[in-house]
Scaffold this motif. Structure first.
Motif, PDB file in Angstrom:
ATOM      1  N   GLN A  41      60.285  38.505  38.603  1.00 37.10           N
ATOM      2  CA  GLN A  41      60.319  39.415  39.764  1.00 37.10           C
ATOM      3  C   GLN A  41      58.928  39.573  40.364  1.00 37.10           C
ATOM      4  O   GLN A  41      58.793  40.013  41.502  1.00 37.10           O
ATOM      5  N   LEU A  42      57.882  39.275  39.581  1.00 34.00           N
ATOM      6  CA  LEU A  42      56.517  39.358  40.095  1.00 34.00           C
ATOM      7  C   LEU A  42      56.144  38.002  40.684  1.00 34.00           C
ATOM      8  O   LEU A  42      55.885  37.046  39.960  1.00 34.00           O
ATOM      9  N   ARG A  43      56.140  37.945  42.019  1.00 34.62           N
ATOM     10  CA  ARG A  43      55.789  36.687  42.671  1.00 34.62           C
ATOM     11  C   ARG A  43      54.267  36.571  42.711  1.00 34.62           C
ATOM     12  O   ARG A  43      53.588  37.478  43.197  1.00 34.62           O
ATOM     13  N   HIS A  44      53.761  35.481  42.182  1.00 42.19           N
ATOM     14  CA  HIS A  44      52.316  35.269  42.224  1.00 42.19           C
ATOM     15  C   HIS A  44      51.986  34.254  43.306  1.00 42.19           C
ATOM     16  O   HIS A  44      52.552  33.169  43.344  1.00 42.19           O
ATOM     17  N   ILE A  45      51.109  34.628  44.180  1.00 45.35           N
ATOM     18  CA  ILE A  45      50.692  33.705  45.230  1.00 45.35           C
ATOM     19  C   ILE A  45      49.266  33.269  44.942  1.00 45.35           C
ATOM     20  O   ILE A  45      48.346  34.090  44.889  1.00 45.35           O
ATOM     21  N   LEU A  46      49.125  31.978  44.742  1.00 43.47           N
ATOM     22  CA  LEU A  46      47.809  31.428  44.399  1.00 43.47           C
ATOM     23  C   LEU A  46      47.017  31.198  45.679  1.00 43.47           C
ATOM     24  O   LEU A  46      47.415  30.420  46.540  1.00 43.47           O
ATOM     25  N   VAL A  47      45.901  31.907  45.795  1.00 44.08           N
ATOM     26  CA  VAL A  47      45.016  31.703  46.943  1.00 44.08           C
ATOM     27  C   VAL A  47      43.992  30.631  46.579  1.00 44.08           C
ATOM     28  O   VAL A  47      43.986  30.114  45.462  1.00 44.08           O
ATOM     29  N   ARG A  48      43.102  30.318  47.526  1.00 43.13           N
ATOM     30  CA  ARG A  48      42.102  29.291  47.238  1.00 43.13           C
ATOM     31  C   ARG A  48      40.699  29.877  47.059  1.00 43.13           C
ATOM     32  O   ARG A  48      39.753  29.166  46.786  1.00 43.13           O
ATOM     33  N   HIS A  49      40.588  31.163  47.255  1.00 42.87           N
ATOM     34  CA  HIS A  49      39.303  31.852  47.068  1.00 42.87           C
ATOM     35  C   HIS A  49      39.676  33.317  46.907  1.00 42.87           C
ATOM     36  O   HIS A  49      40.557  33.812  47.604  1.00 42.87           O
TER      37      HIS A  49
END
Lengths: 562, 188
Positions: A41-49
């Motif tokens: 349920q915890l969506r993790h969005i990988l950023v680039r910085h």
């Protein structure tokens, strides 16, 4: 049952209704990332910085009204969040920043990737915590969400050492919190409200100065009722835009340094200013000594420290804007205000600040106006900082409540792309347009990869003038056109977009503007448009630094061509 | 004008840092700050002296209030207060000067707390003026070391800077109609 600190953190976040975390992994937060797959349920969005993580959480928080969560590792990861946290602090955005810290035995030993992030963020967070026991995590998360979201919202940081993520403790999510030093005031004082009502009922030339606080408290209807009942024209701070319908006949647009002429003139001539949820920033007031010289001032804000900080006020009201206006409106008399509104209309005709000159070149004002036209005003606009931001503030008509996301107080270039990512994540299925500067865009353009990886349909409009435009404008006007360090030998933005797998278009003439926007609007995925705008176009009107609002420069005729 | 500000704060790590960081960041000038336990375990009491001519004292109290760990802030300057400061003064003393120093100490109702062959430590309590004049008088003998605590203060009689009664923290902007703590009337 005992759980690890990492599990307690995830469970606590779920208890607070968190759906999305913008983050970037690293050594000390590995235990957290290892636990994360147990919580789909915890969506993790990988950023680039990590700066992108903070801005994305900021954009997400602004459009949803929820706490935006970002996460980074210790040392450089935590330090990279700092700009984003400072940005959220200045604009009162509820943000939770979680950072990893080196394990407890290494704290203070200058361990690898150790930095004192609670010390660093002390002046830019509403509160921060170094969590030294797994058993404290749940309590601290509960407090953090409460502090971030209530009162005047703001960022809270949790610094959690690596071994605290691994330590086991009983998990009981607390029902209550005990913060004896934190009691925000919501209800305005009745005596003050009565005084305010009296001033409003007696005023001949009142003006409402609408700020971000209206949006934060969701007081759209109450503001509209007040303005319509007493027939009071409304001017906006940058972040106050979209708190009141822009098409409304009482709306005069933004005031201040790049405010519209009639908005500034109305403030200069007003006999009563009703300042709602704003803080008299220097970009709003111009020279303070000559700000609203004929007006008494009513100042409503939830933060008592804003009262009397920059401007002397006659009637301060501390409280939540929605509550204050609900109590105030019944005491307001219905008015017809022909003379004052006629005067305001006359200024509108005399100083058409939004007029766009005829040319075949791509004018940024026309681009913004066209985005409004094509989207029907239903988009959420995200901007960076600089000329494009001011054009976006002036020429887009914000009818939809809370439809502008912009870096106001801190003025963070590069905010636009990551904030648009956050806004789009918070508003799936809605249209998000990022209006970008060619300078600021290059500060965070690595987040194009995040757009692609998460398949976010954000539309990117780059106002490409080949300059750091706002600085160049100042150099033109105040430094005798010496363009030092402002020309940009820009990259090919279309190729950059394509390298990331995003379709890109280049627009070099006026005729191409609307078709390009239409194409982007109907395209199901993200799209980038490189608008090659008139390089030396300036933002007008303009109140020079240190000048009063009535001393604004009106426009292009003042431009010295060499 | 010198203002005396008393703040009650939660006794947590970093609180003093938060307060001093706030003063530094906002450009407030503090002349002294004294911190110690209060009557309630878990809470500390800070007494600060601020120069009202160079610093906006109203902003000082409001900004202090914003800190989550700060429970109460009072500017007690205009109240009827007892204000004291303590100083330890190590002054050079020879056989020839010792008795003269002792006389001065007696006049000031101060105490001699240490005697060494060539020096004395004098402990003195009082307001700043008293301490200043004693220091001035002793300067001629040669002050080797000086430590002052900064002012602490307390209102006389009924008045006092006390921890506010426990109120439940509202979990969200509460609905209308419920009785709520009302804003203090702020005079501009």
């Amino acid at each position: 049952m005992k759980l690890s600190g990492a599990n307690i953190l995830c469970q606590s976040l779920l208890k607070e209704g968190v759906e999305v975390i913008f983050g970037f992994p690293g050594g000390v937060v590995l235990p957290f990332y290892d636990a994360l797959p147990q919580y789909p349920q915890l969506r993790h969005i990988l950023v680039r910085h990590e700066q992108g993580a903070a801005h994305a959480a900021d954009g997400y928080a602004r459009v949803t009204g929820k706490v935006g969560v970002c996460l980074a590792t210790s040392g450089p990861g935590a330090a990279n969040l700092v700009t984003g946290i400072a940005n959220a602090y200045m604009d009162s955005v509820p943000l939770l920043a979680i950072t990893g810290q080196v394990a407890r035995p290494f704290i203070g030993k200058d361990a690898f990737q150790e930095t004192d992030i609670t010390g660093i963020t002390l002046p830019i967070t509403k509160q921060n915590y170094l969590v030294l026991r797994a058993q404290d995590i749940a309590q601290v998360v509960k407090e953090a969400f409460h502090i971030a979201l209530t009162g005047r919202p703001g960022p809270v940081l949790l610094d959690i050492p690596r071994d605290v993520f691994l330590e086991e403790a009983e998990f009981n999510y607390p029902e209550k919190i005990n913060l004896p030093g934190y009691k925000p005031t919501y209800q305005g004082h009745p005596t003050q409200i009565k005084k305010a009502a009296k001033l409003i009922n007696e005023a001949q030339r009142p003006v409402i100065l609408a700020g971000h606080g209206i949006i934060l408290s969701g007081a759209y209807d109450e503001l509209k009722e007040l303005a319509e009942k007493a027939q009071i024209p409304v001017v906006f701070t940058l972040l106050g835009l979209s708190s009141f319908p822009g098409q409304h006949y009482l709306s005069l647009g933004m005031l201040g340094m790049h405010g519209l002429a009639y908005a500034n003139l109305a403030v200069c001539e007003a006999d009563l200013l009703i300042a709602i949820g704003m803080r008299f920033d220097d970009r709003v007031t111009g020279r303070v000594a000559d700000f609203a010289p004929k007006a008494q001032i009513i100042h409503m804000d939830i933060d008592p420290a804003e009262i009397g900080k920059n401007v002397r006020v006659q009637v301060p009201i501390v409280g939540d804007i929605k509550h204050i206006l609900k109590d105030l409106n019944p005491q307001i008399e219905r008015r017809v205000r022909r003379e004052w509104l006629r005067q305001v209309d006359q200024w509108r005709h005399e100083h058409p600040s939004l007029a766009i000159r005829e040319t075949d070149q791509v004018l940024p004002q026309y681009v913004v106006k066209s985005i409004h036209q094509v989207t029907g005003g239903n988009a959420t606009i995200v901007t960076g900082v600089g000329q494009h931001q001011m054009w976006a503030a002036q020429h887009y008509i914000y009818d939809k409540p809370n439809s502008l996301v912009s870096s106001g107080g801190l003025g963070t270039m590069g905010f636009e792309l990551p904030a648009a990512i956050g806004a789009q994540v918070g508003l799936p299925g809605e249209t998000v347009w990022a209006i970008c500067g060619d300078g600021g865009f290059q500060m965070t353009l690595q987040e194009l990869a995040t757009v692609v990886q998460e398949n976010l349909p954000v539309k990117l409009a780059i106002m490409n003038n080949g300059y750091l435009g706002m600085v160049r404008q100042w150099q033109e006007l105040f430094y005798n056109r010496r363009y030092v360090a402002t020309p940009l030998a820009g990259p090919d933005f279309v190729k950059i977009a394509e390298a990331y797998g995003i379709p890109g278009r280049r627009v070099t003439s006026k005729a191409q503007v609307i078709p390009a926007i239409q194409e982007a609007q109907s395209h199901p995925g993200p799209m980038l448009i490189d608008f090659q705008i008139e390089p030396e176009e300036n933002v007008f009107p303009m109140v020079p630094m240190g000048a009063a609002l009535h001393e604004q420069l009106q426009g292009q005729p003042q431009k010295v061509k060499k | 004008m010198k203002h005396t500000i008393v703040a009650l704060v939660e006794d947590r790590p970093g609180v003093l840092n938060r307060v001093s960081s706030l003063f530094r960041r906002r450009g407030f000038n503090i002349e002294s700050i004294a911190v110690g336990h209060s009557e309630t375990p878990g809470f500390s009491r800070m007494t600060m002296m601020v120069d009202g001519d160079t610093t906006d004292v109203d902003q000082v109290t409001k900004q202090l209030y914003k800190l989550i760990d700060v429970l109460k802030v009072s500017d007690i300057t205009r109240e009827d207060i007892v204000a004291r400061e303590l100083a330890l003064i190590k002054v050079r003393a020879t056989a020839a000067t010792r008795s003269e120093i002792i006389q001065i100490v007696d006049i000031f109702r101060a105490n001699i707390v240490d005697v060494a062959p060539d020096s004395l430590i004098i402990e003195v309590t009082g307001d700043e003026d008293k301490l200043d004049s004693l220091v001035r008088l002793l300067k001629g003998f040669g002050i080797k070391e000086l430590a002052r605590t900064g002012r602490i203060a307390m209102s006389r009689g009924q008045a006092g800077v006390l921890i506010p009664e426990e109120r439940p923290t509202p979990s969200a902007p509460p609905p209308r109609g419920r009785k709520l703590p009302q804003s203090r009337e702020v005079t501009p």
